[in-house]
Motif scaffolding. Structure first.
Motif, short mmCIF file in Angstrom:
data_model
loop_
_atom_site.label_atom_id
_atom_site.label_comp_id
_atom_site.label_asym_id
_atom_site.label_seq_id
_atom_site.Cartn_x
_atom_site.Cartn_y
_atom_site.Cartn_z
N VAL A 131 0.85 -1.25 0.06
CA VAL A 131 -0.09 -0.01 -0.02
C VAL A 131 0.92 1.14 0.00
O VAL A 131 2.04 1.10 0.21
N ARG A 132 0.22 2.39 -0.25
CA ARG A 132 0.79 3.55 -0.28
C ARG A 132 1.22 4.11 1.04
O ARG A 132 0.88 3.62 2.25
N ALA A 133 1.95 5.35 1.27
CA ALA A 133 2.39 5.68 2.58
C ALA A 133 1.29 6.26 3.35
O ALA A 133 1.39 5.75 4.75
N VAL A 134 0.35 6.57 3.00
CA VAL A 134 -0.91 7.17 3.73
C VAL A 134 -1.70 6.14 4.48
O VAL A 134 -1.98 5.71 5.56
N PRO A 135 -2.21 4.92 3.58
CA PRO A 135 -2.68 4.10 4.15
C PRO A 135 -1.82 3.04 5.20
O PRO A 135 -2.27 2.57 6.06
N ARG A 136 -0.65 2.90 4.91
CA ARG A 136 0.50 2.52 5.60
C ARG A 136 0.56 2.98 6.98
O ARG A 136 0.68 2.47 8.22
N LEU A 137 0.36 4.51 7.10
CA LEU A 137 0.67 4.94 8.31
C LEU A 137 -0.71 4.66 8.92
O LEU A 137 -0.32 4.65 10.40
N ALA A 138 -1.53 4.74 8.37
CA ALA A 138 -2.88 4.78 9.24
C ALA A 138 -2.99 3.26 9.76
O ALA A 138 -3.51 2.95 11.02
N LEU A 139 -2.72 2.40 9.13
CA LEU A 139 -2.56 0.72 9.72
C LEU A 139 -1.71 0.60 10.67
O LEU A 139 -2.08 -0.02 11.64
N MET A 140 -0.56 1.40 10.50
CA MET A 140 0.67 1.40 11.66
C MET A 140 0.17 1.93 12.73
O MET A 140 0.29 1.24 14.07
N LEU A 141 -0.59 3.21 12.76
CA LEU A 141 -0.92 3.73 14.04
C LEU A 141 -2.11 2.97 14.72
O LEU A 141 -2.05 2.76 15.94
N ALA A 146 -3.58 -0.64 19.25
CA ALA A 146 -3.87 -1.98 19.71
C ALA A 146 -2.98 -2.46 20.64
O ALA A 146 -3.28 -3.12 21.80
N TRP A 147 -1.80 -2.50 20.21
CA TRP A 147 -0.46 -3.14 21.01
C TRP A 147 -0.58 -2.29 22.33
O TRP A 147 -0.25 -2.83 23.30
N THR A 149 -2.69 -0.68 23.99
CA THR A 149 -3.73 -0.78 24.83
C THR A 149 -3.47 -1.75 26.13
O THR A 149 -3.42 -2.99 25.87
N PRO A 150 -3.73 -1.52 27.31
CA PRO A 150 -3.75 -2.24 28.49
C PRO A 150 -4.49 -3.69 28.41
O PRO A 150 -5.72 -3.41 27.67
N ALA A 151 -4.07 -4.73 28.68
CA ALA A 151 -4.86 -5.93 28.60
C ALA A 151 -6.29 -5.88 29.09
O ALA A 151 -7.32 -6.43 28.63
N ILE A 152 -6.53 -5.28 30.35
CA ILE A 152 -7.82 -5.26 30.92
C ILE A 152 -8.61 -4.13 30.09
O ILE A 152 -9.90 -4.57 30.29
N THR A 153 -8.14 -3.26 29.85
CA THR A 153 -8.95 -2.45 28.89
C THR A 153 -9.63 -2.97 27.76
O THR A 153 -10.56 -2.89 27.26
N GLY A 154 -8.52 -3.68 26.83
CA GLY A 154 -9.11 -4.23 25.80
C GLY A 154 -10.15 -5.48 25.94
O GLY A 154 -11.01 -5.56 25.23
N SER A 155 -9.82 -5.88 26.97
CA SER A 155 -10.85 -7.32 27.31
C SER A 155 -12.27 -6.54 27.77
O SER A 155 -13.15 -7.05 27.14
N THR A 156 -12.43 -5.29 28.44
CA THR A 156 -13.47 -4.95 28.63
C THR A 156 -14.32 -4.45 27.50
O THR A 156 -15.26 -4.48 27.14
N VAL A 157 -13.42 -3.70 26.54
CA VAL A 157 -13.85 -3.19 25.37
C VAL A 157 -14.50 -4.32 24.31
O VAL A 157 -15.58 -4.34 23.81
N LEU A 192 -9.99 -15.49 22.16
CA LEU A 192 -8.88 -15.88 21.10
C LEU A 192 -8.76 -14.36 20.33
O LEU A 192 -7.84 -13.91 20.10
N LEU A 193 -10.05 -13.84 19.98
CA LEU A 193 -10.01 -12.65 19.14
C LEU A 193 -9.37 -11.45 19.95
O LEU A 193 -8.80 -10.73 19.22
N GLU A 194 -9.54 -11.37 21.12
CA GLU A 194 -9.05 -10.37 21.76
C GLU A 194 -7.23 -10.35 21.86
O GLU A 194 -6.60 -9.61 21.90
N VAL A 195 -6.99 -11.73 22.22
CA VAL A 195 -5.68 -11.93 22.14
C VAL A 195 -4.83 -11.69 20.78
O VAL A 195 -3.73 -11.08 21.04
N VAL A 196 -5.42 -12.24 19.91
CA VAL A 196 -4.80 -12.01 18.47
C VAL A 196 -4.85 -10.38 17.92
O VAL A 196 -3.99 -9.76 17.61
N TRP A 197 -6.03 -9.76 18.57
CA TRP A 197 -6.06 -8.24 18.44
C TRP A 197 -4.93 -7.55 19.07
O TRP A 197 -4.26 -6.52 18.45
N CYS A 198 -4.53 -7.79 20.25
CA CYS A 198 -3.60 -7.20 20.93
C CYS A 198 -2.11 -7.83 20.88
O CYS A 198 -1.00 -7.16 21.28
N SER A 199 -1.82 -8.85 19.88
CA SER A 199 -0.66 -9.61 19.82
C SER A 199 -0.25 -9.39 18.29
O SER A 199 1.09 -9.54 18.18
#
Length: 325
Positions: A131-141, A146-147, A149-157, A192-199
């Motif tokens: 992808v180009r620079a702008v989509p790449r930056l958005a995906l990185m951010l 997600a990385w 985000t604390p585990a307890i916060t992500g689990s609550t969400v 599993l979805l939450e673990v993969v999302w934060c990992s």
């Protein structure tokens, strides 16, 4: 006027010039001496090794020591003396049928998390190179968010997203008041979805950095030969990125095998009747909910040995294949 040298003499002079001057030891040479400064790197590493020894070695020693005694709330409060049990705690643990059920569930759950995390992370790493620079930056951010985000916060969400009454997922899928945390497999799937999302961001960023280091000529040559994107990844990128994939795989195995926060928060301490227990939560229940501190320590030692064994076996297999790590 001197006579010209014979061809044989000229050849001997050339050989002597290439070999260099003769040595008094007959050409056998001596073993290289150890440099005096070879210990210097260890001197620089010594402070870090001391800190790591205090933070890791001593707690592991205490964990193993507690697992060899009968240590409950009565011993903590001083009401009863501490008695040496030896491997009695381990014998009782291995005789418990629930322990083997929890161990099997932990292994299967961790394996599923590792496979999904590596698949999502590697796929998005390849996508970042397309992808180009702008989509790449958005995906990185987004991934770094997600990385971070604390585990307890992500689990609550994630619990709110899949809530039976107010969750938007049930409304979009038309599931009504379906409870994702009631069933055993649906609860594990949600975690599993939450673990993969934060990992996956760790895998994505690490693999992306490795792909950027691969020479562009190699990828262009594979594309000109008619290789598909999957074939390029399987035959070109994956072998070249194998040392990086080893690191992210071992890290994922360690993280996912000792998952605690996501299971404890999203299944309310292990699910209905303990149907979603993993070893870390099981150890917590034995040590703190039941005040069986020695039994919880024994579970911790078993987890440590399993992780060490998996890591050593994996590295040994790679060494047999000729990989340098």
């Amino acid at each position: 006027m001197t006579a010209p040298a014979s061809p044989q003499a000229v050849d001997r002079r050339r050989v002597r010039a290439v070999r260099g001057p003769s040595r008094p030891d007959g050409g056998r040479g001596t073993a290289p001496r150890r440099r005096a400064g070879s210990r210097t790197p260890w001197l620089y590493l010594a402070p870090a090794l001391v800190v790591l020894g205090g933070l890791l070695a001593y707690p592991i020693y205490q964990l193993g020591l507690i697992s060899l005694f009968h240590y409950t709330q009565a011993q903590v409060s001083g009401g009863e003396p501490t008695t040496f049990e030896g491997f009695g705690n381990y014998a009782g643990l291995f005789a418990d049928e629930q322990f083997w059920q929890v161990l099997l569930a932990t292994v299967l759950f961790a394996a599923a998390c590792v496979v999904c995390t590596l698949a999502v992370g590697c796929a998005l790493a390849v996508l970042l190179t397309r992808v180009r620079a702008v989509p790449r930056l958005a995906l990185m951010l987004a991934a770094l968010g997600a990385w971070a985000t604390p585990a307890i916060t992500g689990s609550t969400v994630w619990l709110f997203l899949f809530d039976a009454d107010f969750g938007p997922v049930n409304r979009v899928l038309g599931l009504g008041d379906h409870s994702w945390t009631y069933g055993r497999f649906s609860a594990f799937f949600l975690v599993l979805l939450e673990v993969v999302w934060c990992s996956f961001p760790f895998v994505m960023v690490t693999v992306y950095a490795g792909i950027r280091a691969v020479p562009a000529e190699v990828l262009e040559a594979a594309a000109l030969d008619g290789a598909s994107q999957w074939r390029i990844w399987r035959s070109v990128l994956a072998p070249m990125l194998r040392p990086i994939l080893v690191v992210v795989t071992i890290q994922s195995v360690i993280w996912d095998f000792k998952v605690f926060t996501q299971i404890y928060v999203m299944t309310n301490g292990g699910g209905i009747a303990g149907q979603n227990l993993v070893l870390n939560v099981y150890a917590y229940q034995q040590a703190f909910a039941s005040s069986q501190y020695s039994l919880g320590a024994a579970i911790g030692v078993v987890m440590l040995l399993i992780l060490l064994a998996v890591t050593l076996v994996y590295l040994r297999l790679l060494r047999r294949q000729g990989e340098e790590l």
